[in-house]
Write an enzyme that holds these catalytic residues in place. Structure first.
Site, mmCIF file in Angstrom:
data_model
loop_
_atom_site.group_PDB
_atom_site.id
_atom_site.type_symbol
_atom_site.label_atom_id
_atom_site.label_comp_id
_atom_site.label_asym_id
_atom_site.label_seq_id
_atom_site.Cartn_x
_atom_site.Cartn_y
_atom_site.Cartn_z
ATOM 1 N N CYS A 28 4.189 -12.691 7.374
ATOM 2 C CA CYS A 28 4.822 -13.272 8.560
ATOM 3 C C CYS A 28 6.311 -13.455 8.302
ATOM 4 O O CYS A 28 6.779 -13.404 7.188
ATOM 5 C CB CYS A 28 4.184 -14.626 8.846
ATOM 6 S SG CYS A 28 2.403 -14.522 8.996
ATOM 7 N N ARG B 189 9.475 -5.975 10.982
ATOM 8 C CA ARG B 189 8.287 -6.130 10.139
ATOM 9 C C ARG B 189 7.009 -6.007 10.943
ATOM 10 O O ARG B 189 5.922 -5.932 10.390
ATOM 11 C CB ARG B 189 8.276 -7.509 9.464
ATOM 12 C CG ARG B 189 9.561 -7.981 8.898
ATOM 13 C CD ARG B 189 9.568 -9.482 8.855
ATOM 14 N NE ARG B 189 8.322 -9.955 8.336
ATOM 15 C CZ ARG B 189 8.102 -10.184 7.049
ATOM 16 N NH1 ARG B 189 9.074 -9.996 6.203
ATOM 17 N NH2 ARG B 189 6.949 -10.590 6.621
ATOM 18 N N TRP C 34 1.956 -12.219 11.519
ATOM 19 C CA TRP C 34 1.144 -11.022 11.291
ATOM 20 C C TRP C 34 -0.227 -11.581 10.947
ATOM 21 O O TRP C 34 -0.455 -12.053 9.833
ATOM 22 C CB TRP C 34 1.718 -10.210 10.141
ATOM 23 C CG TRP C 34 0.897 -9.015 9.757
ATOM 24 C CD1 TRP C 34 -0.064 -8.961 8.798
ATOM 25 C CD2 TRP C 34 0.956 -7.698 10.323
ATOM 26 N NE1 TRP C 34 -0.607 -7.710 8.742
ATOM 27 C CE2 TRP C 34 -0.007 -6.913 9.647
ATOM 28 C CE3 TRP C 34 1.720 -7.120 11.314
ATOM 29 C CZ2 TRP C 34 -0.214 -5.563 9.949
ATOM 30 C CZ3 TRP C 34 1.512 -5.775 11.609
ATOM 31 C CH2 TRP C 34 0.554 -5.017 10.936
ATOM 32 N N ASN D 68 3.705 -18.484 5.630
ATOM 33 C CA ASN D 68 3.387 -17.075 5.355
ATOM 34 C C ASN D 68 2.570 -17.073 4.076
ATOM 35 O O ASN D 68 2.999 -17.602 3.061
ATOM 36 C CB ASN D 68 4.671 -16.265 5.171
ATOM 37 C CG ASN D 68 4.346 -14.815 4.796
ATOM 38 O OD1 ASN D 68 3.267 -14.322 5.091
ATOM 39 N ND2 ASN D 68 5.275 -14.159 4.127
ATOM 40 N N GLY D 69 1.360 -16.507 4.142
ATOM 41 C CA GLY D 69 0.523 -16.466 2.938
ATOM 42 C C GLY D 69 -0.942 -16.632 3.323
ATOM 43 O O GLY D 69 -1.297 -16.590 4.499
ATOM 44 N N GLU E 60 -5.497 12.488 -2.116
ATOM 45 C CA GLU E 60 -4.447 11.612 -1.558
ATOM 46 C C GLU E 60 -3.082 12.031 -2.084
ATOM 47 O O GLU E 60 -2.105 12.065 -1.341
ATOM 48 C CB GLU E 60 -4.759 10.154 -1.902
ATOM 49 C CG GLU E 60 -3.685 9.164 -1.487
ATOM 50 C CD GLU E 60 -3.357 9.204 0.015
ATOM 51 O OE1 GLU E 60 -4.089 9.829 0.798
ATOM 52 O OE2 GLU E 60 -2.331 8.651 0.402
ATOM 53 N N LYS F 99 0.096 13.077 0.388
ATOM 54 C CA LYS F 99 1.395 12.388 0.275
ATOM 55 C C LYS F 99 2.523 13.408 0.091
ATOM 56 O O LYS F 99 3.541 13.356 0.757
ATOM 57 C CB LYS F 99 1.385 11.411 -0.906
ATOM 58 C CG LYS F 99 0.634 10.144 -0.667
ATOM 59 C CD LYS F 99 1.370 9.107 0.138
ATOM 60 C CE LYS F 99 0.992 8.865 1.543
ATOM 61 N NZ LYS F 99 -0.318 8.944 2.024
ATOM 62 N N GLU G 68 3.054 15.560 3.357
ATOM 63 C CA GLU G 68 3.502 14.926 4.608
ATOM 64 C C GLU G 68 4.923 14.403 4.531
ATOM 65 O O GLU G 68 5.548 14.233 5.577
ATOM 66 C CB GLU G 68 2.540 13.823 5.042
ATOM 67 C CG GLU G 68 2.516 12.591 4.205
ATOM 68 C CD GLU G 68 1.626 11.516 4.846
ATOM 69 O OE1 GLU G 68 1.600 11.397 6.080
ATOM 70 O OE2 GLU G 68 0.956 10.808 4.103
ATOM 71 N N HIS H 78 -14.062 29.662 -8.909
ATOM 72 C CA HIS H 78 -14.821 30.360 -7.854
ATOM 73 C C HIS H 78 -13.899 30.950 -6.799
ATOM 74 O O HIS H 78 -14.310 31.191 -5.669
ATOM 75 C CB HIS H 78 -15.827 29.399 -7.237
ATOM 76 C CG HIS H 78 -16.834 28.911 -8.228
ATOM 77 N ND1 HIS H 78 -17.870 29.689 -8.700
ATOM 78 C CD2 HIS H 78 -16.907 27.740 -8.916
ATOM 79 C CE1 HIS H 78 -18.568 29.023 -9.599
ATOM 80 N NE2 HIS H 78 -18.009 27.831 -9.755
ATOM 81 N N LYS I 204 2.890 7.133 13.070
ATOM 82 C CA LYS I 204 2.251 6.143 12.191
ATOM 83 C C LYS I 204 0.801 5.921 12.592
ATOM 84 O O LYS I 204 -0.062 5.741 11.767
ATOM 85 C CB LYS I 204 3.009 4.819 12.241
ATOM 86 C CG LYS I 204 2.452 3.732 11.326
ATOM 87 C CD LYS I 204 2.422 4.183 9.889
ATOM 88 C CE LYS I 204 1.756 3.188 8.964
ATOM 89 N NZ LYS I 204 1.524 3.738 7.606
HETATM 90 C C1 AGP Z 1 -1.253 8.735 5.801
HETATM 91 O O1 AGP Z 1 -0.135 8.797 4.936
HETATM 92 C C2 AGP Z 1 -0.974 9.296 7.162
HETATM 93 N N1 AGP Z 1 0.080 8.605 7.793
HETATM 94 C C3 AGP Z 1 -2.220 9.456 8.012
HETATM 95 O O2 AGP Z 1 -3.071 10.350 7.344
HETATM 96 C C4 AGP Z 1 -3.038 8.173 8.286
HETATM 97 O O3 AGP Z 1 -3.656 7.746 7.097
HETATM 98 C C5 AGP Z 1 -4.136 8.521 9.313
HETATM 99 O O4 AGP Z 1 -3.512 8.901 10.508
HETATM 100 C C6 AGP Z 1 -5.101 7.364 9.574
HETATM 101 O O5 AGP Z 1 -4.389 6.279 10.118
HETATM 102 P P1 AGP Z 1 -5.152 4.863 10.196
HETATM 103 O O6 AGP Z 1 -5.461 4.458 8.804
HETATM 104 O O7 AGP Z 1 -4.185 3.951 10.881
HETATM 105 O O8 AGP Z 1 -6.418 5.083 10.994
#
Ligand code: AGP
Length: 609
Positions: free
Chosen positions: A2, A27, A74, A100-101, A482, A486, A489, A505, A604
């Site tokens: 928060c 934030r 938040w 906040n916490g 993962e 990263k 993207e 294979h 996002k």
């Molecule tokens: C992750 O780095 C990406 N921004 C994307 O794959 C994200 O994880 C995916 O769109 C799922 O989003 P969510 O966790 O908000 O559902």
């Protein structure tokens, strides 16, 4: 996480508070509020929604008060509503608090205070604070706050005032940030530096376990036992935008470095005092359902899906329940064989991803019990699931998910250990060993963050590559997925995660001279196999970066570059192994001049199909 602001001085407080809250908007939050003392009482306005809603509520009034406190929330405990918004007050409306916490023992305190006659209005953990202060108040707010905080288990940045001492603010912090801004005949408090920069760059950065008494003319800093503490003035030379990132160049780097705190917050209150069992009070799955569970499904998108793959491995390992993990856009259309009584876990940082929401509804339609792992209180998946296991990562602003992922892993470890405890499928000593390591895992992450230079150098070395491979077996393959996402993207370098045992294979045909291969080798029972896969790619000319625990000397002869993970229980390796991969992607993107926080083509939260 928060936002907190406070002011005491010669100006009208409300405009200063609103300006400070406005500077904390980056934030993210779901409600906001302010309180100022007036005519021996309090003027309190708080609203769910954006700051505009609060400003609208204040627009027809002028307040002469020259001190006050404000907050952007938040949500953690209690949905985002007007009544759950901060500030919170005591029964008599004399004490006001913003916080906040996470207060771990708020239930016990709430029950005790109710038995003492206190009346609660909200569902929040924070509301125990004004009632505790009311209980201990003997005409000195500083002593009352100190006594109240002695009862608190958990994290706090707290700011308080009382009607009988206008102009005097008491602040304190443990594991949540607080800064005091120094002015001329006025002083300021904030959870983040951007809220201060309009008025001052001279600050006291409060440390954990410190508190302060703040009036327009003086600031007295002490520890929580009342012993005076000397503070040096820290002059902020950041510009506002940099300050929003806490001095980091990008939100992504800030959020990578927030991971130790995010892990602590997500684990907080969910492992019992003697570290022997997981306690998930928020789950309403009845014991019979747990004991009779025949199948678990996990479904999510992107990074959340990768957390689900780790979840599959660890839940199967600890509970011996079969787990299927699906990408949500596949799950929702494949007519999944879900039976009533099955458990479906949906994972979503935002809680708004369209495919994940649709998968959740499909699971419920087929009679499954649905648990949501999400980072946003009151999000769609949180509202539509039967149970919610929140990650307490705080607002994640960078498009590339980092701290949300690592806290999703923590949530899966808690869930797997809880299920295993309920079903008796894991020996007590094994469960306790894992829990002991889990409670310490934030220090391992901190160690890796301190060693970022090695990773930055590797990123510089490979920044012009056309493609890289991430390989691993079991949990290492899950993390490799993962790491690959990263890198793709945010640096736009093509990468592919591959089960190390599967390369021969077909895909091995792509391993030629100088191709970089990031090889994860953390699992003791698979180490020899991982070693042979490293030999396999080395023989074709690959340049290998090996991620492993200290002491694996055999791989030292093979890996061209070695990244060592701090010692921990091997089953927890994913929490550590992902950190170098996040940093690698970040520094590769920097080296290529990419838009780190807002990568091309991406959003996002993908709220459409
Ligand atoms: C992750 O780095 C990406 N921004 C994307 O794959 C994200 O994880 C995916 O769109 C799922 O989003 P969510 O966790 O908000 O559902």
């Amino acid at each position: 996480m928060c936002g907190i602001v406070g002011y005491t001085g010669h100006r009208e407080a409300v405009p200063v508070l609103i300006d400070g809250l406005r500077r904390l908007e980056y934030r993210g939050y779901d409600s906001a509020g302010i309180v100022v003392p007036e005519n021996g009482g309090l003027v309190l306005e708080k609203r769910a929604g954006t700051l505009d809603v609060l400003e609208q509520a204040l627009s027809n009034s002028r307040f002469p008060a020259t001190s006050g406190i404000g907050h952007t929330r938040w949500a953690t405990h209690g949905a985002p509503t007007d009544v759950n918004a901060h500030p919170h007050t005591d029964c008599g409306g004399r004490f006001a608090v913003v916080h906040n916490g996470i207060i771990e023992n708020y239930r016990q305190l709430r029950n005790w205070l109710k038995a003492e006659g206190h009346v609660f209005k909200s569902d929040t953990d924070t509301e125990v604070l004004p009632h505790l202060i009311e209980h201990y108040y003997r005409d000195d707010l500083y002593q009352a706050v100190r006594r109240a905080l002695e009862q608190i288990e958990g994290s706090f940045a707290v700011l308080t005032l009382v009607t009988t001492e206008p102009g005097r603010l008491i602040v304190a912090r443990r594991d949540s940030p607080l800064v005091v801004g120094l002015g001329e005949g006025e002083n300021f408090i904030a959870s983040d530096i951007p809220a201060l920069l309009t008025y001052t760059r001279d600050t006291y950065l409060l440390n954990d376990g410190e508190m302060a008494e703040v009036t327009p003319d003086f600031i007295k800093v002490s520890d929580l036992n009342g012993n005076p503490v000397h503070k040096e003035i820290f002059c902020v030379n950041w510009e506002c935008e940099q300050a929003e990132k806490g001095g980091y160049e990008h939100f992504m780097l800030k959020e990578i470095h927030e991971q130790p705190r995010a892990l602590r917050d997500t684990l907080r209150g969910r492992i019992d005092q003697d570290g022997r069992r997981v306690v998930l009070k928020e789950l309403n799955v009845d014991p019979d359902t747990v004991r009779n569970l025949k199948k678990i499904f996990i479904t999510a998108c992107g990074t959340a899906f990768h957390a689900g793959v780790v979840g599959k491995y660890i839940i199967e390992k600890m509970t011996r329940i079969p787990v299927e993990v699906d990408i949500a856009s596949e799950f929702r259309y494949r007519d999944p064989l879900i039976n009533p009584g099955d458990l479906v876990v949906v994972v979503s940082q935002s809680g708004e991803t369209a495919d994940t929401r649709a998968a959740l509804r499909e699971a419920r339609r087929r009679g499954a019990h649905v648990i949501a792992i999400t980072n946003v209180v009151g999000s769609s998946v949180a509202r539509e699931a039967d149970d919610v296991l929140y990650t307490w990562a705080g607002p994640e602003i960078a498009v590339a998910s980092t701290k949300a992922y690592i806290t999703q892993l923590a949530a899966f470890y808690l869930l797997a250990l809880w299920l295993a405890g309920e079903r008796g499928t894991l020996p007590d000593d094994e469960r306790e060993a894992i829990l002991h390591a889990l409670r310490e895992i934030d220090t391992g992450v901190s160690t890796l963050l301190a060693d970022a230079d090695q990773i930055a150098a590797l990123a510089q070395r490979y920044k012009d590559q056309h493609g890289l491979f991430f390989i691993g077996r079991g949990l290492d393959f899950a993390v490799a997925m993962e790491g690959s996402l990263k890198l793709k993207e945010i640096s736009y370098i093509h990468a592919e995660a591959y089960p190390a045992g599967e390369l021969k294979h077909g895909t091995l045909a792509l391993i030629t001279e100088g191709v970089p291969v990031i090889a994860l080798a953390t699992q003791p029972d698979l180490f020899e196999k991982a070693l042979s896969n490293v030999k396999e790619v080395k023989a074709r000319g690959a340049e290998v970066v090996a991620l492993t625990f200290e002491g694996h000397h055999d791989i030292e002869d093979l890996g061209d570059h070695l990244v060592y993970l701090p010692a921990t229980h091997p089953v927890l390796a994913p929490i550590l192994a992902v950190v170098p991969l996040q940093l690698f992607a970040y520094y590769a993107a920097i080296a290529r001049g990419c838009s780190v926080d807002k990568p091309r083509n991406l959003a996002k939260s993908v709220t459409v199909e």
